[in-house]
Design an enzyme around this catalytic site. Structure first.
Site, PDB file in Angstrom:
ATOM      1  N   ASP A  37       0.621  -0.949   0.235  1.00  0.00           N
ATOM      2  CA  ASP A  37      -0.036  -0.108  -0.108  1.00  0.00           C
ATOM      3  C   ASP A  37       0.409   1.001   0.247  1.00  0.00           C
ATOM      4  O   ASP A  37       1.519   1.676   0.873  1.00  0.00           O
ATOM      5  CB  ASP A  37      -0.970  -0.048   1.050  1.00  0.00           C
ATOM      6  CG  ASP A  37      -2.215  -0.614   1.317  1.00  0.00           C
ATOM      7  OD1 ASP A  37      -1.775  -1.808   2.110  1.00  0.00           O
ATOM      8  OD2 ASP A  37      -2.575  -1.066  -0.115  1.00  0.00           O
ATOM      9  N   ASP A 174     -10.527  -4.881  -1.210  1.00  0.00           N
ATOM     10  CA  ASP A 174      -9.590  -4.453   0.138  1.00  0.00           C
ATOM     11  C   ASP A 174      -9.787  -4.096   1.284  1.00  0.00           C
ATOM     12  O   ASP A 174     -10.700  -2.110   0.533  1.00  0.00           O
ATOM     13  CB  ASP A 174      -8.935  -3.885  -0.581  1.00  0.00           C
ATOM     14  CG  ASP A 174      -7.202  -3.425  -0.217  1.00  0.00           C
ATOM     15  OD1 ASP A 174      -6.763  -2.769  -1.430  1.00  0.00           O
ATOM     16  OD2 ASP A 174      -7.591  -3.405   1.288  1.00  0.00           O
TER      17      ASP A 174
HETATM   18  C1  DX5 Z   1      -6.922   0.457   2.958  1.00  0.00           C
HETATM   19  C2  DX5 Z   1      -5.495  -0.490   2.417  1.00  0.00           C
HETATM   20  C3  DX5 Z   1      -5.649  -1.854   2.770  1.00  0.00           C
HETATM   21  C4  DX5 Z   1      -5.466  -2.460   4.239  1.00  0.00           C
HETATM   22  C5  DX5 Z   1      -5.980  -3.591   4.055  1.00  0.00           C
HETATM   23  O1  DX5 Z   1      -6.173   1.691   2.905  1.00  0.00           O
HETATM   24  O2  DX5 Z   1      -5.502   0.077   1.538  1.00  0.00           O
HETATM   25  O3  DX5 Z   1      -5.057  -2.442   1.252  1.00  0.00           O
HETATM   26  O4  DX5 Z   1      -3.962  -1.860   4.608  1.00  0.00           O
HETATM   27  O5  DX5 Z   1      -6.224  -3.695   5.849  1.00  0.00           O
HETATM   28  P1  DX5 Z   1      -6.947  -4.307   6.292  1.00  0.00           P
HETATM   29  O6  DX5 Z   1      -7.520  -6.012   6.270  1.00  0.00           O
HETATM   30  O7  DX5 Z   1      -7.141  -4.614   7.885  1.00  0.00           O
HETATM   31  O8  DX5 Z   1      -8.595  -3.552   6.597  1.00  0.00           O
END
Ligand code: DX5
Length: 215
Positions: A37, A174
């Site tokens: 990310d 996601d």
């Molecule tokens: C949020 C990110 C996601 C996040 C997912 O901005 O793009 O990829 O890291 O994390 P979880 O699975 O904990 O929601």
């Protein structure tokens, strides 16, 4: 047709940064992709990491770069250079068809596949002009910027609509994905799931990833 078993892409954002390489090794045997990310503190209210950090990770997993940045074109070279397998940019920051096509081409010229992402409040129609040309559509199920947020179920409508119109498109979701929300995503037609906290907070990461696959 959608893949029989979904692609599972743990999100590095939720890993313990003190032991990043070890964290990657803990999921490598069970995951399909590794999602990175990239946040610039402008498009999203958080700042994460760039290629200077990611280049130190040693993994066989394809690197899936999620550019949550205002100027994705500026980031391509550094990530292609470190061997990104896939790069996704956001529809909200690249609005013209010309610019989108140029980005898709630049990513592919660099040897990676290319995706477009839409935030929860962004309608599917905002990406419509390129959905028949991208390798992946990312439908965000949280407002991007942080891990550990609550799944926004309303976005499932967009996934269902996209799957109905593009039966062969890889549809990634996601944000807030865990054992229970994963099955709803797969049912709606997603075939690529990103999860951060559900995996990296699990003591048994192998089991957590298997749970996302619905096994
Ligand atoms: C949020 C990110 C996601 C996040 C997912 O901005 O793009 O990829 O890291 O994390 P979880 O699975 O904990 O929601």
């Amino acid at each position: 047709m959608p893949l029989s078993s979904p692609v599972i892409a743990p999100s590095l954002l939720s890993a313990d940064f003190r032991i990043l390489q070890k964290e990657v090794e803990s999921i490598e045997p069970y995951a399909d992709w590794l999602q990175v990310d990239v946040m610039d503190g402008h498009f999203v209210p958080n700042l994460s990491f760039g290629a200077p950090v990611v280049k130190w990770i040693r993994t066989e997993l394809p690197l899936d770069i999620h550019l949550m940045v205002e100027n994705p074109a500026d980031r391509l070279e550094e990530f292609l250079e470190i061997g990104a397998s896939h790069i996704t940019f956001h529809a909200e920051v690249v609005e013209s068809l010309r610019d989108r096509r140029a980005l898709l081409q630049a990513i592919r010229d660099g040897g990676a596949t290319a995706g477009i992402a839409i935030n929860p409040e962004t309608p599917l129609s905002a990406a419509k002009d390129v959905l028949s040309e991208v390798d992946l559509l990312l439908v965000m199920s949280v407002h991007p910027g942080f891990g550990g947020q609550k799944f926004i179920a309303d976005v499932l409508r967009k996934v269902k609509a996209a799957r109905a119109e593009y039966p062969d498109l890889m549809i990634q979701m996601d944000g807030g994905i865990d054992k229970s929300t994963a099955s709803r995503c797969l049912e709606a037609g997603a075939n690529n799931l990103v999860a951060g906290s559900f995996i990296f907070r699990s003591r048994n990461r192998k089991k957590a990833i298997a749970a996302l696959r619905g096994v």
